[in-house]
Design a protein around this motif. Structure first.
Motif, PDB file in Angstrom:
ATOM      1  N   TRP A  94       0.188 -27.764 -28.427  1.00 57.54           N
ATOM      2  CA  TRP A  94       1.562 -27.331 -28.653  1.00 57.54           C
ATOM      3  C   TRP A  94       1.825 -26.002 -27.947  1.00 57.54           C
ATOM      4  O   TRP A  94       0.905 -25.217 -27.698  1.00 57.54           O
ATOM      5  CB  TRP A  94       1.819 -27.155 -30.142  1.00 57.54           C
ATOM      6  N   VAL A  95       3.078 -25.776 -27.635  1.00 67.67           N
ATOM      7  CA  VAL A  95       3.501 -24.515 -27.023  1.00 67.67           C
ATOM      8  C   VAL A  95       4.567 -23.891 -27.923  1.00 67.67           C
ATOM      9  O   VAL A  95       5.618 -24.483 -28.150  1.00 67.67           O
ATOM     10  CB  VAL A  95       4.076 -24.722 -25.609  1.00 67.67           C
ATOM     11  N   ARG A  96       4.253 -22.699 -28.444  1.00 65.44           N
ATOM     12  CA  ARG A  96       5.196 -21.974 -29.298  1.00 65.44           C
ATOM     13  C   ARG A  96       5.853 -20.878 -28.468  1.00 65.44           C
ATOM     14  O   ARG A  96       5.161 -20.018 -27.919  1.00 65.44           O
ATOM     15  CB  ARG A  96       4.456 -21.374 -30.495  1.00 65.44           C
ATOM     16  N   VAL A  97       7.180 -20.934 -28.386  1.00 63.78           N
ATOM     17  CA  VAL A  97       7.938 -20.010 -27.552  1.00 63.78           C
ATOM     18  C   VAL A  97       8.851 -19.171 -28.440  1.00 63.78           C
ATOM     19  O   VAL A  97       9.674 -19.720 -29.182  1.00 63.78           O
ATOM     20  CB  VAL A  97       8.777 -20.758 -26.498  1.00 63.78           C
ATOM     21  N   LEU A  98       8.701 -17.854 -28.364  1.00 63.77           N
ATOM     22  CA  LEU A  98       9.604 -16.943 -29.060  1.00 63.77           C
ATOM     23  C   LEU A  98      10.700 -16.518 -28.100  1.00 63.77           C
ATOM     24  O   LEU A  98      10.410 -16.013 -27.013  1.00 63.77           O
ATOM     25  CB  LEU A  98       8.852 -15.696 -29.543  1.00 63.77           C
ATOM     26  N   VAL A  99      11.954 -16.731 -28.478  1.00 60.25           N
ATOM     27  CA  VAL A  99      13.089 -16.274 -27.680  1.00 60.25           C
ATOM     28  C   VAL A  99      13.742 -15.163 -28.486  1.00 60.25           C
ATOM     29  O   VAL A  99      14.425 -15.401 -29.483  1.00 60.25           O
ATOM     30  CB  VAL A  99      14.079 -17.409 -27.384  1.00 60.25           C
ATOM     31  N   ASP A 100      13.508 -13.933 -28.066  1.00 62.70           N
ATOM     32  CA  ASP A 100      13.845 -12.740 -28.844  1.00 62.70           C
ATOM     33  C   ASP A 100      15.000 -11.985 -28.210  1.00 62.70           C
ATOM     34  O   ASP A 100      15.087 -11.877 -26.992  1.00 62.70           O
ATOM     35  CB  ASP A 100      12.597 -11.837 -28.905  1.00 62.70           C
ATOM     36  N   GLY A 101      15.855 -11.441 -29.064  1.00 64.01           N
ATOM     37  CA  GLY A 101      16.937 -10.605 -28.560  1.00 64.01           C
ATOM     38  C   GLY A 101      17.946 -10.322 -29.650  1.00 64.01           C
ATOM     39  O   GLY A 101      18.015 -11.037 -30.657  1.00 64.01           O
ATOM     40  N   ALA A 102      18.720  -9.273 -29.475  1.00 63.76           N
ATOM     41  CA  ALA A 102      19.811  -9.005 -30.407  1.00 63.76           C
ATOM     42  C   ALA A 102      20.793 -10.167 -30.368  1.00 63.76           C
ATOM     43  O   ALA A 102      20.919 -10.849 -29.339  1.00 63.76           O
ATOM     44  CB  ALA A 102      20.508  -7.705 -30.018  1.00 63.76           C
ATOM     45  N   PRO A 103      21.494 -10.447 -31.467  1.00 59.02           N
ATOM     46  CA  PRO A 103      22.443 -11.560 -31.466  1.00 59.02           C
ATOM     47  C   PRO A 103      23.431 -11.515 -30.310  1.00 59.02           C
ATOM     48  O   PRO A 103      23.831 -12.571 -29.793  1.00 59.02           O
ATOM     49  CB  PRO A 103      23.140 -11.416 -32.819  1.00 59.02           C
ATOM     50  N   ALA A 104      23.822 -10.320 -29.876  1.00 53.48           N
ATOM     51  CA  ALA A 104      24.774 -10.202 -28.767  1.00 53.48           C
ATOM     52  C   ALA A 104      24.230 -10.795 -27.475  1.00 53.48           C
ATOM     53  O   ALA A 104      24.996 -11.209 -26.600  1.00 53.48           O
ATOM     54  CB  ALA A 104      25.140  -8.736 -28.550  1.00 53.48           C
ATOM     55  N   ALA A 105      22.907 -10.864 -27.345  1.00 56.15           N
ATOM     56  CA  ALA A 105      22.290 -11.435 -26.149  1.00 56.15           C
ATOM     57  C   ALA A 105      22.170 -12.954 -26.220  1.00 56.15           C
ATOM     58  O   ALA A 105      21.779 -13.580 -25.243  1.00 56.15           O
ATOM     59  CB  ALA A 105      20.910 -10.816 -25.922  1.00 56.15           C
ATOM     60  N   ARG A 106      22.463 -13.543 -27.380  1.00 58.04           N
ATOM     61  CA  ARG A 106      22.449 -14.979 -27.612  1.00 58.04           C
ATOM     62  C   ARG A 106      21.100 -15.643 -27.325  1.00 58.04           C
ATOM     63  O   ARG A 106      21.000 -16.601 -26.543  1.00 58.04           O
ATOM     64  CB  ARG A 106      23.556 -15.668 -26.809  1.00 58.04           C
ATOM     65  N   PRO A 107      20.030 -15.183 -27.974  1.00 56.37           N
ATOM     66  CA  PRO A 107      18.757 -15.885 -27.824  1.00 56.37           C
ATOM     67  C   PRO A 107      18.820 -17.314 -28.334  1.00 56.37           C
ATOM     68  O   PRO A 107      18.099 -18.192 -27.843  1.00 56.37           O
ATOM     69  CB  PRO A 107      17.791 -15.022 -28.639  1.00 56.37           C
ATOM     70  N   ASP A 108      19.686 -17.573 -29.316  1.00 54.66           N
ATOM     71  CA  ASP A 108      19.836 -18.928 -29.837  1.00 54.66           C
ATOM     72  C   ASP A 108      20.353 -19.876 -28.765  1.00 54.66           C
ATOM     73  O   ASP A 108      19.898 -21.024 -28.649  1.00 54.66           O
ATOM     74  CB  ASP A 108      20.762 -18.928 -31.053  1.00 54.66           C
ATOM     75  N   LEU A 109      21.292 -19.394 -27.957  1.00 52.76           N
ATOM     76  CA  LEU A 109      21.866 -20.227 -26.902  1.00 52.76           C
ATOM     77  C   LEU A 109      20.820 -20.573 -25.847  1.00 52.76           C
ATOM     78  O   LEU A 109      20.724 -21.730 -25.409  1.00 52.76           O
ATOM     79  CB  LEU A 109      23.050 -19.501 -26.263  1.00 52.76           C
ATOM     80  N   LEU A 110      20.021 -19.597 -25.437  1.00 51.26           N
ATOM     81  CA  LEU A 110      18.988 -19.875 -24.446  1.00 51.26           C
ATOM     82  C   LEU A 110      17.982 -20.879 -24.994  1.00 51.26           C
ATOM     83  O   LEU A 110      17.581 -21.821 -24.288  1.00 51.26           O
ATOM     84  CB  LEU A 110      18.275 -18.577 -24.040  1.00 51.26           C
ATOM     85  N   ALA A 111      17.568 -20.708 -26.242  1.00 47.25           N
ATOM     86  CA  ALA A 111      16.623 -21.652 -26.834  1.00 47.25           C
ATOM     87  C   ALA A 111      17.214 -23.055 -26.881  1.00 47.25           C
ATOM     88  O   ALA A 111      16.532 -24.044 -26.577  1.00 47.25           O
ATOM     89  CB  ALA A 111      16.219 -21.174 -28.228  1.00 47.25           C
ATOM     90  N   ASP A 112      18.488 -23.168 -27.261  1.00 46.14           N
ATOM     91  CA  ASP A 112      19.145 -24.474 -27.288  1.00 46.14           C
ATOM     92  C   ASP A 112      19.140 -25.115 -25.910  1.00 46.14           C
ATOM     93  O   ASP A 112      18.900 -26.325 -25.764  1.00 46.14           O
ATOM     94  CB  ASP A 112      20.598 -24.334 -27.758  1.00 46.14           C
ATOM     95  N   GLU A 113      19.412 -24.312 -24.892  1.00 42.24           N
ATOM     96  CA  GLU A 113      19.547 -24.850 -23.542  1.00 42.24           C
ATOM     97  C   GLU A 113      18.224 -25.312 -22.946  1.00 42.24           C
ATOM     98  O   GLU A 113      18.214 -26.052 -21.960  1.00 42.24           O
ATOM     99  CB  GLU A 113      20.202 -23.813 -22.637  1.00 42.24           C
ATOM    100  N   LEU A 114      17.125 -24.911 -23.533  1.00 41.07           N
ATOM    101  CA  LEU A 114      15.815 -25.322 -23.025  1.00 41.07           C
ATOM    102  C   LEU A 114      15.392 -26.702 -23.527  1.00 41.07           C
ATOM    103  O   LEU A 114      14.501 -27.327 -22.943  1.00 41.07           O
ATOM    104  CB  LEU A 114      14.748 -24.292 -23.418  1.00 41.07           C
ATOM    105  N   VAL A 115      16.017 -27.188 -24.571  1.00 38.09           N
ATOM    106  CA  VAL A 115      15.563 -28.440 -25.187  1.00 38.09           C
ATOM    107  C   VAL A 115      15.646 -29.608 -24.215  1.00 38.09           C
ATOM    108  O   VAL A 115      14.665 -30.330 -24.005  1.00 38.09           O
ATOM    109  CB  VAL A 115      16.378 -28.733 -26.467  1.00 38.09           C
ATOM    110  N   GLU A 116      16.800 -29.837 -23.615  1.00 38.37           N
ATOM    111  CA  GLU A 116      16.977 -31.001 -22.749  1.00 38.37           C
ATOM    112  C   GLU A 116      16.140 -30.905 -21.468  1.00 38.37           C
ATOM    113  O   GLU A 116      15.498 -31.906 -21.089  1.00 38.37           O
ATOM    114  CB  GLU A 116      18.452 -31.183 -22.409  1.00 38.37           C
ATOM    115  N   PRO A 117      16.089 -29.764 -20.770  1.00 40.61           N
ATOM    116  CA  PRO A 117      15.232 -29.688 -19.585  1.00 40.61           C
ATOM    117  C   PRO A 117      13.757 -29.944 -19.902  1.00 40.61           C
ATOM    118  O   PRO A 117      13.040 -30.520 -19.071  1.00 40.61           O
ATOM    119  CB  PRO A 117      15.441 -28.263 -19.072  1.00 40.61           C
TER     120      PRO A 117
END
Length: 211
Positions: A25-48
């Protein structure tokens, strides 16, 4: 710094993660203040990642906060409490990260606590196939020793952070300043993305951070 488009950033990160051996397994932490939208980047990685043959699951650290009686002991706007006391590190390790360690079960809980209702989410266990990727987004994640194969930090300058911060969360700004002083995430993360302008990110160096 290497300027990069948002779309190419996602593709390059996906390539980096997908290059890992497929028997772990590969565990990836996508860290950042909410203003940087780490949630959005993590979401965008799922399909690729899926296109590259890697199952990917999303978890947000915001679903692993401590109960309000502990989290808000010093009030709702205490930046040091936000820094030290809000995240349920033990629960995140036990229910998500450790089961995806070498020799783990692969069974994880996608969420543990609903901070709006202040109740357990009672989410059922999910199983991540061997070789799958866990994408965990959150803020102030680094410097805690959370086990992961890759950490990505979305860095904002102080001016950009102040400008883009939700006014209702401005009380958190001292916590982010403390994070810069004590953890220096732009130096400790495996991959650093300058995110002052979300339309024009930049990478700090080549993507070679995966352990």
């Amino acid at each position: 710094m290497r300027p990069i488009s948002p779309a190419l950033l996602v593709e390059e990160l996906a390539e980096l993660v997908a290059a890992r051996p497929r028997d772990a397994w590969v565990r990836v932490l996508v860290d950042g203040a909410p203003a940087a939208r780490p949630d959005l980047l993590a979401d965008e990685l799922v399909e690729p990642l899926r296109v590259r043959g890697r199952a990917a699951r999303r978890v947000s650290a915001g679903d692993f906060l401590r109960a309000a009686s502990l989290r808000l002991e010093y009030g709702r706007t205490d930046p040091d409490a936000f820094y030290d006391d809000w995240l349920d590190e033990e629960g995140l390790r036990r229910e998500v990260l450790e089961p995806l360690s070498p020799g783990g079960s692969g069974r994880f809980v996608p969420s543990l606590w609903n901070s709006e209702t202040d109740r357990a989410t009672r989410a059922p266990y999910e199983t991540l196939p061997e070789g799958g990727v866990l994408l965990l987004d959150g803020t102030l994640l680094l410097g805690r020793g959370l086990p992961a194969e890759l950490s990505v930090h979305l860095w904002l300058s102080k001016a950009a952070l102040v400008r883009r911060c939700d006014p209702a969360q401005a009380w958190r700004l001292p916590a982010y300043e403390r994070y810069e002083r004590e953890v220096a995430p732009a130096r400790s993360a495996d991959v650093v993305v300058k995110a002052d302008d979300p339309r024009h990110p930049a990478l700090a160096g080549p993507l070679t951070g995966l352990r």
